[in-house]
Design a protein around this motif. Sequence first.
Motif, PDB file in Angstrom:
ATOM      1  N   ARG A  14      46.047  68.169  86.059  1.00 30.56           N
ATOM      2  CA  ARG A  14      47.392  67.666  86.376  1.00 30.56           C
ATOM      3  C   ARG A  14      47.919  66.689  85.316  1.00 30.56           C
ATOM      4  N   SER A  15      47.024  65.989  84.651  1.00 30.80           N
ATOM      5  CA  SER A  15      47.466  64.964  83.692  1.00 30.80           C
ATOM      6  C   SER A  15      46.939  65.275  82.293  1.00 30.80           C
ATOM      7  N   ALA A  16      47.433  64.491  81.314  1.00 26.92           N
ATOM      8  CA  ALA A  16      46.947  64.650  79.937  1.00 26.92           C
ATOM      9  C   ALA A  16      45.457  64.344  79.867  1.00 26.92           C
ATOM     10  N   SER A  74      44.709  70.012  70.865  1.00 26.82           N
ATOM     11  CA  SER A  74      44.804  68.618  71.313  1.00 26.82           C
ATOM     12  C   SER A  74      45.194  67.709  70.153  1.00 26.82           C
ATOM     13  N   SER A  75      44.582  67.951  69.009  1.00 24.31           N
ATOM     14  CA  SER A  75      44.871  67.118  67.841  1.00 24.31           C
ATOM     15  C   SER A  75      46.318  67.307  67.391  1.00 24.31           C
ATOM     16  N   PHE A  76      46.786  68.568  67.433  1.00 24.12           N
ATOM     17  CA  PHE A  76      48.189  68.798  67.044  1.00 24.12           C
ATOM     18  C   PHE A  76      49.121  68.084  68.015  1.00 24.12           C
ATOM     19  N   ALA A  77      48.888  68.283  69.341  1.00 22.76           N
ATOM     20  CA  ALA A  77      49.801  67.729  70.339  1.00 22.76           C
ATOM     21  C   ALA A  77      49.746  66.207  70.386  1.00 22.76           C
ATOM     22  N   HIS A  78      48.516  65.644  70.379  1.00 22.97           N
ATOM     23  CA  HIS A  78      48.361  64.200  70.565  1.00 22.97           C
ATOM     24  C   HIS A  78      48.616  63.425  69.273  1.00 22.97           C
ATOM     25  N   ASP A  79      48.084  63.935  68.156  1.00 21.98           N
ATOM     26  CA  ASP A  79      48.221  63.201  66.889  1.00 21.98           C
ATOM     27  C   ASP A  79      49.540  63.510  66.174  1.00 21.98           C
ATOM     28  N   ILE A  80      49.782  64.810  65.945  1.00 18.76           N
ATOM     29  CA  ILE A  80      50.938  65.172  65.113  1.00 18.76           C
ATOM     30  C   ILE A  80      52.248  65.162  65.917  1.00 18.76           C
ATOM     31  N   TYR A  81      52.256  65.855  67.078  1.00 18.95           N
ATOM     32  CA  TYR A  81      53.513  65.956  67.842  1.00 18.95           C
ATOM     33  C   TYR A  81      53.888  64.620  68.500  1.00 18.95           C
ATOM     34  N   ALA A  82      52.970  64.081  69.330  1.00 18.06           N
ATOM     35  CA  ALA A  82      53.311  62.890  70.121  1.00 18.06           C
ATOM     36  C   ALA A  82      53.445  61.624  69.271  1.00 18.06           C
ATOM     37  N   VAL A 139      53.339  61.376  65.613  1.00 12.95           N
ATOM     38  CA  VAL A 139      53.993  61.454  64.304  1.00 12.95           C
ATOM     39  C   VAL A 139      55.430  61.948  64.454  1.00 12.95           C
ATOM     40  N   ILE A 140      55.601  63.135  65.062  1.00 11.22           N
ATOM     41  CA  ILE A 140      56.947  63.705  65.192  1.00 11.22           C
ATOM     42  C   ILE A 140      57.782  62.901  66.200  1.00 11.22           C
ATOM     43  N   ARG A 141      57.213  62.640  67.390  1.00 11.86           N
ATOM     44  CA  ARG A 141      57.964  61.922  68.437  1.00 11.86           C
ATOM     45  C   ARG A 141      57.734  60.410  68.400  1.00 11.86           C
ATOM     46  N   ARG A 142      56.957  59.916  67.471  1.00  7.78           N
ATOM     47  CA  ARG A 142      56.713  58.468  67.272  1.00  7.78           C
ATOM     48  C   ARG A 142      56.298  57.751  68.569  1.00  7.78           C
ATOM     49  N   GLY A 143      55.412  58.411  69.339  1.00 10.15           N
ATOM     50  CA  GLY A 143      54.886  57.792  70.548  1.00 10.15           C
ATOM     51  C   GLY A 143      55.819  57.846  71.744  1.00 10.15           C
ATOM     52  N   GLN A 144      56.937  58.576  71.621  1.00 15.81           N
ATOM     53  CA  GLN A 144      57.926  58.614  72.709  1.00 15.81           C
ATOM     54  C   GLN A 144      57.787  59.851  73.602  1.00 15.81           C
ATOM     55  N   ALA A 145      56.820  60.744  73.322  1.00 20.95           N
ATOM     56  CA  ALA A 145      56.680  61.978  74.111  1.00 20.95           C
ATOM     57  C   ALA A 145      56.057  61.666  75.471  1.00 20.95           C
ATOM     58  N   THR A 146      56.531  62.368  76.498  1.00 19.49           N
ATOM     59  CA  THR A 146      55.921  62.219  77.826  1.00 19.49           C
ATOM     60  C   THR A 146      54.634  63.058  77.882  1.00 19.49           C
ATOM     61  N   GLU A 147      53.808  62.807  78.908  1.00 19.79           N
ATOM     62  CA  GLU A 147      52.568  63.586  79.064  1.00 19.79           C
ATOM     63  C   GLU A 147      52.864  65.073  79.188  1.00 19.79           C
ATOM     64  N   LYS A 148      53.947  65.390  79.933  1.00 20.25           N
ATOM     65  CA  LYS A 148      54.306  66.798  80.149  1.00 20.25           C
ATOM     66  C   LYS A 148      54.655  67.475  78.824  1.00 20.25           C
ATOM     67  N   GLU A 149      55.455  66.773  78.002  1.00 17.90           N
ATOM     68  CA  GLU A 149      55.853  67.319  76.698  1.00 17.90           C
ATOM     69  C   GLU A 149      54.633  67.503  75.797  1.00 17.90           C
ATOM     70  N   GLU A 150      53.723  66.537  75.849  1.00 14.28           N
ATOM     71  CA  GLU A 150      52.512  66.602  75.020  1.00 14.28           C
ATOM     72  C   GLU A 150      51.646  67.808  75.411  1.00 14.28           C
ATOM     73  N   MET A 151      51.479  68.016  76.716  1.00  8.44           N
ATOM     74  CA  MET A 151      50.670  69.147  77.184  1.00  8.44           C
ATOM     75  C   MET A 151      51.337  70.484  76.849  1.00  8.44           C
ATOM     76  N   ARG A 152      52.690  70.514  76.923  1.00 10.82           N
ATOM     77  CA  ARG A 152      53.406  71.752  76.555  1.00 10.82           C
ATOM     78  C   ARG A 152      53.193  72.056  75.072  1.00 10.82           C
ATOM     79  N   ALA A 153      53.248  71.003  74.236  1.00  9.43           N
ATOM     80  CA  ALA A 153      53.013  71.189  72.797  1.00  9.43           C
ATOM     81  C   ALA A 153      51.594  71.695  72.540  1.00  9.43           C
ATOM     82  N   ALA A 154      50.628  71.177  73.311  1.00 16.83           N
ATOM     83  CA  ALA A 154      49.232  71.621  73.154  1.00 16.83           C
ATOM     84  C   ALA A 154      49.103  73.107  73.481  1.00 16.83           C
ATOM     85  N   ARG A 155      49.798  73.546  74.516  1.00 16.94           N
ATOM     86  CA  ARG A 155      49.698  74.959  74.914  1.00 16.94           C
ATOM     87  C   ARG A 155      50.340  75.871  73.867  1.00 16.94           C
TER      88      ARG A 155
END
Length: 547
Positions: A50-52, A382-390, A392-408
């Motif tokens: 259910r969560s990141a 996980s590394s792409f979603a948590h490190d690069i997307y959340a 670097v790209i979103r500068r720490g502003q991504a929600t958990e839902k967005e991060e998990m969607r990016a991981a998928r």
Amino acid sequence: MSAAYASHAVTRIAAEASSTSEHRPLIITLFAVFVAATLGITVWAGRQTRSASDFYAGGRQFTAFQNGLAVSGDYMSAASFLGIAGAIALFGYDGFLYSIGFLVAWLVALLLVAEPLRNSGRYTMGDVLAYRMRQRPVRTAAGVSTIVVSIFYLLAQMAGAGVLVSLLLGITSDAGKILIVALVGVLMIVYVTIGGMKGTTWVQMVKAVLLIAGALLMTLMVLWKFDFNVSDLLGTAAEKSGHGAAFLEPGLKYGATDVSKLDFISLGIALVLGTAGLPHILIRFYTVPTAKAARKSVNWAIGIIGAFYLMTIALGFGAAALIGPEEIKAKNPAGNAAAPQLAEYLGGLGTTGGAVMLAVISAVAFATILAVVAGLTLASSSSFAHDIYANVIRRGQATEKEEMRAARWATVAIGVVSIGLGAMARDLNVAGLVALAFAVAASANLPTILYSLFWKRFTTQGALWSIYGGLASSVLLVLFSPVVSGKATSMFPDVDFAWFPLENPGLISIPLGFLLGWVGSVLSKEEPDRGKYAELEVKSLTGTGAH
């Protein structure tokens, strides 16, 4: 090799082919049951994700024993089961060096990395590196390195899957083998997108139990054939190999020339240092509640993996003694089919028992591949979603839902790339391919992790030089090595652009990764944050403030 033996080999291959085709419906049914069971586990676990924290770290709810079992499942890959058995069957003593290297590597992971990493990070290697350095460049580098290492490792699993399913279904065409690699890629994407870390961990635990049980059964059956006399087993293997006593001594694969001796040193360094830098192993330390549990889980893993690698001696030499190198190479030139061939022989060629043994052992090996590719894909997505997307790209502003969607979505992309590269690597020995992944991990990841944890003068520039320099040098040397071109066993055997003579780049790229990290830090104008280092030191050693 005598004409009589060659004739006998051809006759047995023909008999084996007919018996396999006769029992193919049974083999496919048993195989399908195993795959369906692992998919069922994934779907069940996916409902609890259910969560990141659930997706990346399984909610940190696994015990030390469960994680040790899962780490074993993650580590005992197609290389361990198919590649090492084949390497020993074809090269004797020199093939067993893979087992030794893979096992000894755990001491480095236990003593230097497991506990400090669990205390210092949250979900990925990038969390540790970014703690006292500039977030965006370091996280980008960590993400890129994780994805590249994972894809190298995925190549080996894809190659193993192609051999395995081709053997079961009687597929000999290149198009058929490529289709199998694509099927594995699709299953892998399903496992990770649905199950996350929870699903992947449970599949790895089940698969580790099945693999140990399967290997133990085959080991006992091989020893029983020789009245539990190991000397007889080794003697018969040496005689059947066509190399005589040289089969049981160092030098058959690594020792004929100075280059091959250097290649052995390079392989040894890569195997011993690589484990502590493998992303899919590193993220397993985050699935337990405490650092103490992380350390205990490594102890469990060492025991389980050590027992398994001892059994590879019986599997490899048993295949050499009972089947012979000619028949092994006839199925797969790199020897990847030796373990399934041995299983069928032990069950009885042409009998229902042989078909059942072949199906069960192949299904276990296939479950092994699926569990490992799921772990690898999870590490890289996980590394792409948590490190690069959340971050670097979103500068720490991504929600958990967005991060998990990016991981998928990252899982899908990595799966597609792996299918394409795996199709090209389908005829290479999987143990050799995994050794390349170890070399890349030890060159790019390990120096940066160790410097970050233990050297107060380490800077962002040092981290970037170390990661990118180690990564670029190791990948470049592999690209221009005999693994890719210039030999009959290369990925592209019809062309030759191999100016680097060694098959493993570790001898050059690993020291270079450490050197670049040091030089980059010494020449950097950035003043290291001593306060942050002190915080990290306390956190890594005591666990204070750990997630």
